[in-house]
Every structure is written in structure tokens, then in C-alpha cells.
Write an enzyme that holds these catalytic residues in place. Structure first.
Site, PDB file in Angstrom:
ATOM      1  NE  ARG A   7      -4.166  -1.521  -0.052  1.00  0.00           N
ATOM      2  CZ  ARG A   7      -5.130  -1.385  -0.939  1.00  0.00           C
ATOM      3  NH1 ARG A   7      -5.037  -0.491  -1.901  1.00  0.00           N
ATOM      4  NH2 ARG A   7      -6.186  -2.161  -0.882  1.00  0.00           N
ATOM      5  CD  GLU A  10     -12.450  -4.044  -6.837  1.00  0.00           C
ATOM      6  OE1 GLU A  10     -11.447  -4.720  -6.505  1.00  0.00           O
ATOM      7  OE2 GLU A  10     -12.374  -3.061  -7.584  1.00  0.00           O
ATOM      8  CD  GLU A  24      -8.713  -6.786  -4.987  1.00  0.00           C
ATOM      9  OE1 GLU A  24      -8.766  -7.386  -3.891  1.00  0.00           O
ATOM     10  OE2 GLU A  24      -8.538  -5.566  -5.092  1.00  0.00           O
ATOM     11  CD  GLU A  70     -12.720   5.652   1.380  1.00  0.00           C
ATOM     12  OE1 GLU A  70     -12.454   4.924   0.415  1.00  0.00           O
ATOM     13  OE2 GLU A  70     -11.880   5.987   2.238  1.00  0.00           O
ATOM     14  CD  GLU A  74      -2.185   0.042 -16.206  1.00  0.00           C
ATOM     15  OE1 GLU A  74      -2.095   1.261 -16.056  1.00  0.00           O
ATOM     16  OE2 GLU A  74      -2.038  -0.523 -17.298  1.00  0.00           O
TER      17      GLU A  74
END
Length: 184
Positions: free
Chosen positions: A64, A92, A96, A119, A138
Site C-alpha cells: 500500500r 472486485e 482480485e 468515504e 495493472e
């Protein structure tokens, strides 16, 4: 409740396709002058906790950038406001991990940092899993691990999983299992 803050002025400070930052000149609830910064997220945060019939879940490891650290998490990503959160969860999870689920249950809605941002997060439990091919973006260099759910829970307790969406999802599912609201 009525908003006790008074906005005197606002200035956009930064903007990209993911976030906008605005600085506000304000009067606080006591009448004192000050500034307040707000990070506006242009999408939803989506987390998915896949759980199979053997009691296993999947964790995603990745570096991260903002933390300058490696992080173990449940599958997560962004959702467009124009798309339902469950559709973003389906995308998602497959992207993933390559997993496709027959059943999704919304188990938690959250504000992630309500002192500085707007958020919102949606966390889903995914069941009835089958494996297809993952298609990460990517920008993602992911390591995917299938682990016993109890091991994921222990990782939270040991501080090895610190991502707020992952922690909330794992703890919520553990409580659901303990209360009998969910069965493996």
C-alpha cells in the site's frame, strides 16, 4: 440534528479522478474561527469476505503506497456511485481472486474516517463460491491466500491485519458465527 458549524468560505485545494480536497473557513460550534479540511472520495469503498463451506476465506496481500507498507486484507476496491455496491462487489471479488459467488449479503456499512473524509464503505459476505481466473488491474501486484477463517481472525487479533474494512468484516463474521446467525 442541526449542523452547529458555519461555513464562511471554501476553497478547492486538490482534485484528481479519485479524490478532491477542500479547505473551509469555519466558525466552530463554540463560535471560534478556524479551518477544516475535507477529503471527498469520488467512489465507494467495497470489501468482500468470501467464506466457503469448509470455513476458509481468501486474503489479498499487496503493498500500500500511502502506508509504505505491505498489507493483508479481504478483497477490496472502489465502486462507482452510478453502479450498485453489490455489482462492484461482484466485479472486485472476481478481479482480485477469480472467485464468483452465488450469494452476497451486505453485512456492514461504514464511514472510514469521518473526521476528515466522507468515504463510505460497504462490506459483503460472499458464499457459494467457485473459482475462475483473476484479472487484477495493472496497478495491482497481488498475492492471494486461502486461509482458515479462524486464522484470519487470529491475524486481526495479532495486529497482522490492520486495514479497517478487513478488520470490520472479519470481526462481524466472527460475531455472526459465534451468535449462530451464520453457519459454516
Amino acid at each position: 440534528m442541526k449542523n452547529p458549524w458555519t461555513v464562511l468560505a471554501e476553497r478547492p485545494v486538490y482534485d484528481n479522478k479519485w479524490i478532491g480536497v477542500t479547505e473551509y473557513d469555519v466558525l466552530n460550534p463554540s463560535g471560534g474561527k478556524g479551518i477544516y479540511g475535507k477529503v471527498h472520495f469520488k467512489g465507494l469503498a467495497i470489501g468482500i469476505l468470501p467464506l466457503d463451506e469448509e470455513g476458509y476465506t481468501w486474503l489479498v496481500g499487496q503493498y500500500r503506497f500511502p502506508l509504505d507498507a505491505y498489507s493483508w486484507e479481504i478483497p477490496e476496491g472502489g465502486g462507482d456511485f452510478a453502479v450498485s455496491p453489490i455489482e462492484s462487489a461482484r466485479r472486485e471479488l472476481k478481479e482480485e481472486t477469480g472467485l464468483v459467488a452465488k450469494e452476497y449479503t451486505l453485512i456492514q456499512e461504514m464511514h472510514l474516517s469521518n473526521s476528515v473524509s466522507d468515504e463510505r464503505a460497504f462490506i459483503f459476505l460472499a458464499r457459494g463460491l467457485h473459482q475462475e481466473e483473476a484479472t487484477p488491474e495493472e496497478t495491482e501486484q497481488l498475492v492471494v491466500r486461502r486461509v482458515a477463517f479462524d486464522e484470519a481472525f487470529e491475524m486481526v487479533l495479532r495486529g497482522e491485519i490492520t486495514d479497517s474494512i478487513a478488520v470490520a468484516g472479519i470481526l462481524k463474521v466472527k460475531l455472526m458465527l459465534m451468535s449462530g446467525a451464520l453457519k459454516i
